[in-house]
Write a protein that holds these residues in place. Structure first.
Motif, PDB file in Angstrom:
ATOM      1  N   LEU A  70      20.547  -5.055  10.623  1.00 22.24           N
ATOM      2  CA  LEU A  70      19.216  -4.647  11.064  1.00 22.24           C
ATOM      3  C   LEU A  70      19.003  -3.177  10.745  1.00 22.24           C
ATOM      4  O   LEU A  70      19.852  -2.333  11.024  1.00 22.24           O
ATOM      5  N   ASP A  71      17.838  -2.873  10.166  1.00 22.93           N
ATOM      6  CA  ASP A  71      17.487  -1.507   9.769  1.00 22.93           C
ATOM      7  C   ASP A  71      16.134  -1.162  10.383  1.00 22.93           C
ATOM      8  O   ASP A  71      15.153  -1.882  10.194  1.00 22.93           O
ATOM      9  N   VAL A  72      16.066  -0.048  11.121  1.00 23.53           N
ATOM     10  CA  VAL A  72      14.831   0.430  11.741  1.00 23.53           C
ATOM     11  C   VAL A  72      14.577   1.850  11.233  1.00 23.53           C
ATOM     12  O   VAL A  72      15.464   2.705  11.299  1.00 23.53           O
ATOM     13  N   ALA A  73      13.360   2.104  10.751  1.00 19.07           N
ATOM     14  CA  ALA A  73      13.081   3.413  10.154  1.00 19.07           C
ATOM     15  C   ALA A  73      11.657   3.854  10.458  1.00 19.07           C
ATOM     16  O   ALA A  73      10.746   3.028  10.583  1.00 19.07           O
ATOM     17  N   TYR A  74      11.498   5.169  10.584  1.00 24.80           N
ATOM     18  CA  TYR A  74      10.170   5.794  10.611  1.00 24.80           C
ATOM     19  C   TYR A  74       9.989   6.533   9.294  1.00 24.80           C
ATOM     20  O   TYR A  74      10.870   7.280   8.853  1.00 24.80           O
ATOM     21  N   VAL A  75       8.840   6.338   8.662  1.00 22.64           N
ATOM     22  CA  VAL A  75       8.531   6.987   7.396  1.00 22.64           C
ATOM     23  C   VAL A  75       7.202   7.718   7.545  1.00 22.64           C
ATOM     24  O   VAL A  75       6.215   7.140   8.025  1.00 22.64           O
ATOM     25  N   GLY A  76       7.168   8.966   7.152  1.00 21.09           N
ATOM     26  CA  GLY A  76       5.935   9.748   7.226  1.00 21.09           C
ATOM     27  C   GLY A  76       5.764  10.605   5.986  1.00 21.09           C
ATOM     28  O   GLY A  76       6.747  11.019   5.367  1.00 21.09           O
ATOM     29  N   SER A  77       4.526  10.855   5.606  1.00 21.69           N
ATOM     30  CA  SER A  77       4.247  11.722   4.469  1.00 21.69           C
ATOM     31  C   SER A  77       2.903  12.413   4.675  1.00 21.69           C
ATOM     32  O   SER A  77       2.043  11.925   5.418  1.00 21.69           O
ATOM     33  N   LYS A  78       2.738  13.537   4.010  1.00 21.39           N
ATOM     34  CA  LYS A  78       1.510  14.324   4.096  1.00 21.39           C
ATOM     35  C   LYS A  78       1.182  14.873   2.724  1.00 21.39           C
ATOM     36  O   LYS A  78       2.056  15.393   2.024  1.00 21.39           O
ATOM     37  N   GLY A  79      -0.083  14.757   2.318  1.00 25.09           N
ATOM     38  CA  GLY A  79      -0.526  15.304   1.051  1.00 25.09           C
ATOM     39  C   GLY A  79      -1.577  16.382   1.270  1.00 25.09           C
ATOM     40  O   GLY A  79      -2.461  16.231   2.120  1.00 25.09           O
ATOM     41  N   THR A  80      -1.487  17.460   0.531  1.00 19.83           N
ATOM     42  CA  THR A  80      -2.452  18.553   0.613  1.00 19.83           C
ATOM     43  C   THR A  80      -2.881  18.952  -0.794  1.00 19.83           C
ATOM     44  O   THR A  80      -2.219  18.630  -1.782  1.00 19.83           O
ATOM     45  N   LYS A  81      -4.019  19.635  -0.881  1.00 19.25           N
ATOM     46  CA  LYS A  81      -4.562  20.119  -2.150  1.00 19.25           C
ATOM     47  C   LYS A  81      -4.819  18.971  -3.127  1.00 19.25           C
ATOM     48  O   LYS A  81      -4.682  19.127  -4.351  1.00 19.25           O
ATOM     49  N   LEU A  82      -5.197  17.808  -2.591  1.00 18.88           N
ATOM     50  CA  LEU A  82      -5.508  16.671  -3.445  1.00 18.88           C
ATOM     51  C   LEU A  82      -6.923  16.813  -4.006  1.00 18.88           C
ATOM     52  O   LEU A  82      -7.786  17.446  -3.413  1.00 18.88           O
ATOM     53  N   ILE A  83      -7.161  16.207  -5.168  1.00 21.31           N
ATOM     54  CA  ILE A  83      -8.468  16.301  -5.805  1.00 21.31           C
ATOM     55  C   ILE A  83      -9.498  15.514  -4.999  1.00 21.31           C
ATOM     56  O   ILE A  83      -9.297  14.344  -4.660  1.00 21.31           O
ATOM     57  N   GLY A  84     -10.597  16.171  -4.669  1.00 21.54           N
ATOM     58  CA  GLY A  84     -11.677  15.528  -3.946  1.00 21.54           C
ATOM     59  C   GLY A  84     -13.025  15.997  -4.474  1.00 21.54           C
ATOM     60  O   GLY A  84     -13.206  17.185  -4.733  1.00 21.54           O
ATOM     61  N   PRO A  85     -13.995  15.093  -4.643  1.00 23.87           N
ATOM     62  CA  PRO A  85     -15.309  15.484  -5.145  1.00 23.87           C
ATOM     63  C   PRO A  85     -16.258  15.880  -4.021  1.00 23.87           C
ATOM     64  O   PRO A  85     -16.090  15.476  -2.871  1.00 23.87           O
ATOM     65  N   ARG A  86     -17.278  16.664  -4.361  1.00 23.23           N
ATOM     66  CA  ARG A  86     -18.394  16.930  -3.457  1.00 23.23           C
ATOM     67  C   ARG A  86     -19.580  17.387  -4.290  1.00 23.23           C
ATOM     68  O   ARG A  86     -19.426  17.869  -5.413  1.00 23.23           O
ATOM     69  N   ASP A  87     -20.774  17.226  -3.742  1.00 22.43           N
ATOM     70  CA  ASP A  87     -22.003  17.638  -4.414  1.00 22.43           C
ATOM     71  C   ASP A  87     -22.360  19.051  -3.964  1.00 22.43           C
ATOM     72  O   ASP A  87     -22.798  19.267  -2.833  1.00 22.43           O
ATOM     73  N   MET A  88     -22.194  20.024  -4.846  1.00 22.22           N
ATOM     74  CA  MET A  88     -22.500  21.413  -4.516  1.00 22.22           C
ATOM     75  C   MET A  88     -23.998  21.660  -4.386  1.00 22.22           C
ATOM     76  O   MET A  88     -24.413  22.703  -3.879  1.00 22.22           O
ATOM     77  N   ASN A  89     -24.804  20.711  -4.851  1.00 21.65           N
ATOM     78  CA  ASN A  89     -26.252  20.918  -4.863  1.00 21.65           C
ATOM     79  C   ASN A  89     -26.970  19.895  -3.985  1.00 21.65           C
ATOM     80  O   ASN A  89     -28.126  19.566  -4.239  1.00 21.65           O
ATOM     81  N   GLN A  90     -26.279  19.412  -2.970  1.00 18.87           N
ATOM     82  CA  GLN A  90     -26.869  18.402  -2.098  1.00 18.87           C
ATOM     83  C   GLN A  90     -27.808  19.045  -1.085  1.00 18.87           C
ATOM     84  O   GLN A  90     -27.511  20.107  -0.523  1.00 18.87           O
ATOM     85  N   THR A  91     -28.933  18.398  -0.849  1.00 18.59           N
ATOM     86  CA  THR A  91     -29.869  18.900   0.153  1.00 18.59           C
ATOM     87  C   THR A  91     -29.347  18.601   1.550  1.00 18.59           C
ATOM     88  O   THR A  91     -28.515  17.716   1.757  1.00 18.59           O
ATOM     89  N   LEU A  92     -29.858  19.328   2.535  1.00 14.48           N
ATOM     90  CA  LEU A  92     -29.524  19.039   3.917  1.00 14.48           C
ATOM     91  C   LEU A  92     -30.277  17.796   4.381  1.00 14.48           C
ATOM     92  O   LEU A  92     -31.366  17.491   3.873  1.00 14.48           O
ATOM     93  N   PRO A  93     -29.720  17.041   5.325  1.00 12.27           N
ATOM     94  CA  PRO A  93     -30.418  15.839   5.799  1.00 12.27           C
ATOM     95  C   PRO A  93     -31.796  16.164   6.353  1.00 12.27           C
ATOM     96  O   PRO A  93     -32.039  17.232   6.896  1.00 12.27           O
ATOM     97  N   GLY A  94     -32.708  15.229   6.165  1.00 14.43           N
ATOM     98  CA  GLY A  94     -34.053  15.403   6.675  1.00 14.43           C
ATOM     99  C   GLY A  94     -35.134  15.047   5.679  1.00 14.43           C
ATOM    100  O   GLY A  94     -36.226  14.643   6.047  1.00 14.43           O
ATOM    101  N   GLY A  95     -34.834  15.204   4.399  1.00 15.36           N
ATOM    102  CA  GLY A  95     -35.776  14.799   3.370  1.00 15.36           C
ATOM    103  C   GLY A  95     -36.724  15.865   2.893  1.00 15.36           C
ATOM    104  O   GLY A  95     -37.377  15.708   1.857  1.00 15.36           O
ATOM    105  N   SER A  96     -36.874  16.982   3.612  1.00 17.57           N
ATOM    106  CA  SER A  96     -37.837  18.022   3.203  1.00 17.57           C
ATOM    107  C   SER A  96     -37.148  19.304   2.745  1.00 17.57           C
ATOM    108  O   SER A  96     -37.829  20.305   2.493  1.00 17.57           O
ATOM    109  N   ASN A  97     -35.836  19.308   2.632  1.00 13.92           N
ATOM    110  CA  ASN A  97     -35.104  20.509   2.250  1.00 13.92           C
ATOM    111  C   ASN A  97     -34.866  20.513   0.738  1.00 13.92           C
ATOM    112  O   ASN A  97     -34.470  19.495   0.157  1.00 13.92           O
TER     113      ASN A  97
END
Length: 221
Positions: A51-78
């Motif tokens: 019998l084998d019992v184990a805890y496994v954990g990992s953490k990733g940072t600085k991963l590639i993620g997209p975003r819209d730099m030119n997105q309007t604020l919510p509301g429709g009139s901005n």
């Protein structure tokens, strides 16, 4: 050989050549980083079982993620911050991920000609961008609100809370062997997107709409 950010910029430039959209790749691209740990204990239940019992954990940072730099604020009139452009897709080393799992494994022999291996994993995977450029189904091309990236944190698109695997190997006459594997696991998360621009933040990159409806009750009841 093209540098990584130039390679990504070439792909995005070709993708937006026909529209008033613009790509942006972080000038000082930081390489992704990760850390992992494992705590394991192995014991013999009987003379023929392990019998084998184990805890496994990992953490990733600085991963590639997209975003819209030119997105309007919510509301429709901005207006957009840069009104001469449509969406500006930025690829940045900003995303985070974490994984935690309890793993159980048992091996045992049923006589001299038959052996079994069973494993079970109870896991939880969380991130705020499961894939490069939102290519993982059912992930959107960009965040719902690029001004609130914390709202993207949730279960990974490939998250599976439970997974069980059972295999067997049998020794047959004349030196032959027969084996079989049975696997069952829970499903992956499902994201629901609106087909209209309800938030008034305008279509995202390549016309993508990533508004998610609010959960106001238990859909299973």
């Amino acid at each position: 050989m093209l540098r990584r950010q130039n390679w990504a910029a070439c792909i995005l430039t070709a993708a937006v050549a026909a529209g008033a959209q613009a790509p942006h790749v972080q000038a000082q691209d930081r390489p992704p980083a990760g850390a992992a740990c494992r705590l394991d204990t192995i014991g013999t239940a009987t003379a023929h079982a392990l019998l084998d019992v184990a805890y496994v954990g990992s953490k990733g940072t600085k991963l590639i993620g997209p975003r819209d730099m030119n997105q309007t604020l919510p509301g429709g009139s901005n207006p957009r911050p840069y009104p001469q452009f449509g969406p500006i897709l930025a690829l940045e080393s900003r995303a985070l991920s974490s994984y935690h799992a309890l793993q159980l494994r048992a091996e045992w022999r049923a006589g001299s000609n038959l052996s079994y291996l069973a494993s079970y994993t109870w896991a939880r995977s969380i991130d705020d961008s499961s894939s490069f450029y939102g290519l993982a189904d059912p992930e959107a091309y960009g965040p719902q609100d690029s001004h609130n990236l914390r709202g993207e944190r949730g279960l990974s698109t490939y998250h599976a809370a439970h997974r069980f695997v059972l295999s067997a190997i049998a020794s047959l006459p004349f030196g032959l062997r027969a084996s079989g594997i049975f696997t069952i696991q829970s499903g992956h998360p499902l994201s629901v997107f609106r087909s209209i621009d309800q938030s008034g933040t305008a279509p995202r990159f390549l016309g993508d709409l990533s508004d998610r409806p609010d959960l106001i009750s238990d859909p299973m009841q």
